[in-house]
Design a protein around this motif. Sequence first.
Motif, PDB file in Angstrom:
ATOM      1  N   ASP A   1      97.961  54.745  20.604  1.00  0.00           N
ATOM      2  CA  ASP A   1      97.001  54.418  19.553  1.00  0.00           C
ATOM      3  C   ASP A   1      97.367  53.145  18.796  1.00  0.00           C
ATOM      4  O   ASP A   1      96.653  52.754  17.861  1.00  0.00           O
TER       5      ASP A   1
ATOM      6  N   VAL B   1      90.591  55.144  10.700  1.00  0.00           N
ATOM      7  CA  VAL B   1      91.232  55.362  12.007  1.00  0.00           C
ATOM      8  C   VAL B   1      91.150  56.844  12.368  1.00  0.00           C
ATOM      9  O   VAL B   1      91.747  57.680  11.683  1.00  0.00           O
TER      10      VAL B   1
ATOM     11  N   PRO C   1      97.008  49.922  19.232  1.00  0.00           N
ATOM     12  CA  PRO C   1      95.981  48.887  19.001  1.00  0.00           C
ATOM     13  C   PRO C   1      95.006  49.250  17.875  1.00  0.00           C
ATOM     14  O   PRO C   1      94.553  48.365  17.137  1.00  0.00           O
ATOM     15  N   LEU C   2      94.675  50.521  17.732  1.00  0.00           N
ATOM     16  CA  LEU C   2      93.756  50.930  16.679  1.00  0.00           C
ATOM     17  C   LEU C   2      94.364  50.704  15.293  1.00  0.00           C
ATOM     18  O   LEU C   2      93.685  50.242  14.366  1.00  0.00           O
ATOM     19  N   PHE C   3      95.629  51.033  15.136  1.00  0.00           N
ATOM     20  CA  PHE C   3      96.281  50.859  13.856  1.00  0.00           C
ATOM     21  C   PHE C   3      96.538  49.380  13.565  1.00  0.00           C
ATOM     22  O   PHE C   3      96.447  48.942  12.418  1.00  0.00           O
ATOM     23  N   ARG C   4      96.824  48.640  14.598  1.00  0.00           N
ATOM     24  CA  ARG C   4      96.976  47.190  14.419  1.00  0.00           C
ATOM     25  C   ARG C   4      95.682  46.589  13.888  1.00  0.00           C
ATOM     26  O   ARG C   4      95.695  45.765  12.965  1.00  0.00           O
ATOM     27  N   ALA C   5      94.561  47.007  14.449  1.00  0.00           N
ATOM     28  CA  ALA C   5      93.269  46.480  14.010  1.00  0.00           C
ATOM     29  C   ALA C   5      92.940  46.895  12.578  1.00  0.00           C
ATOM     30  O   ALA C   5      92.228  46.176  11.866  1.00  0.00           O
ATOM     31  N   ALA C   6      93.448  48.054  12.164  1.00  0.00           N
ATOM     32  CA  ALA C   6      93.164  48.549  10.811  1.00  0.00           C
ATOM     33  C   ALA C   6      93.988  47.841   9.744  1.00  0.00           C
ATOM     34  O   ALA C   6      93.713  48.006   8.543  1.00  0.00           O
TER      35      ALA C   6
ATOM     36  N   ARG D   1      92.557  58.777  14.487  1.00  0.00           N
ATOM     37  CA  ARG D   1      93.654  59.247  15.325  1.00  0.00           C
ATOM     38  C   ARG D   1      94.789  59.753  14.451  1.00  0.00           C
ATOM     39  O   ARG D   1      94.902  59.392  13.279  1.00  0.00           O
TER      40      ARG D   1
END
Length: 207
Positions: free
Chosen positions: A62, A28, A64-69, A30
Amino acid sequence: MTAPTTPLAHDAWSAWHPAELARRLAGVPRPWCVVGGWALDLWHGAGTRPHEDLEFTLLRPDFPLFRAALPDVRLHLVGDGKVRPLAEGEAPPADIAQVWCEDRAARRWRVDMMLEDGTPETWVYKRDPSIRRPRREAVRLGAGGIPHLAPEIVLLFKAKYRRDKDEADFVRALPKLDAPARDWLRECLAGGHPGHAWLDALETIRR
């Protein structure tokens, strides 16, 4: 996977170690950082006490990015003493800043995701947005390059509650804080918590 019908108990924590969280978030690009008691231990460079949970912060946009990770966890909104599942594709509402992550397979809480305001360049104190720091000062890197909130900021958060563990964290950290960190904490406490007992300790070590 079908959601379980039995809600997970609020105390069903088997938190990851910060190194495990860092491994999962390695891709990630971010800002994020470990906060709370674990942040102090990363700063100390050693474990000082047991930790019931693990908390980290990220910028709200941010999410959504952490959710995807973290595809192996089920997310739950936390607020007003209540915990409820976050539906797939649903974004946390503006008045929610805390999301618990449930291990789908183990049915244990693994990490507490805190949504913060600010920017990649600027850290903003959620209880008083007038208190700000450049993110390069507010976030440190611990062993293994794990980002964590600076100790004086962690202690500012803890000053509100003064639980036994918070008092112990302050006593352990105080001798190691450098003068700029002590001065910053003293100024913030004087403004937000006038008369706080930690002010006397900070003044004493200043002399």
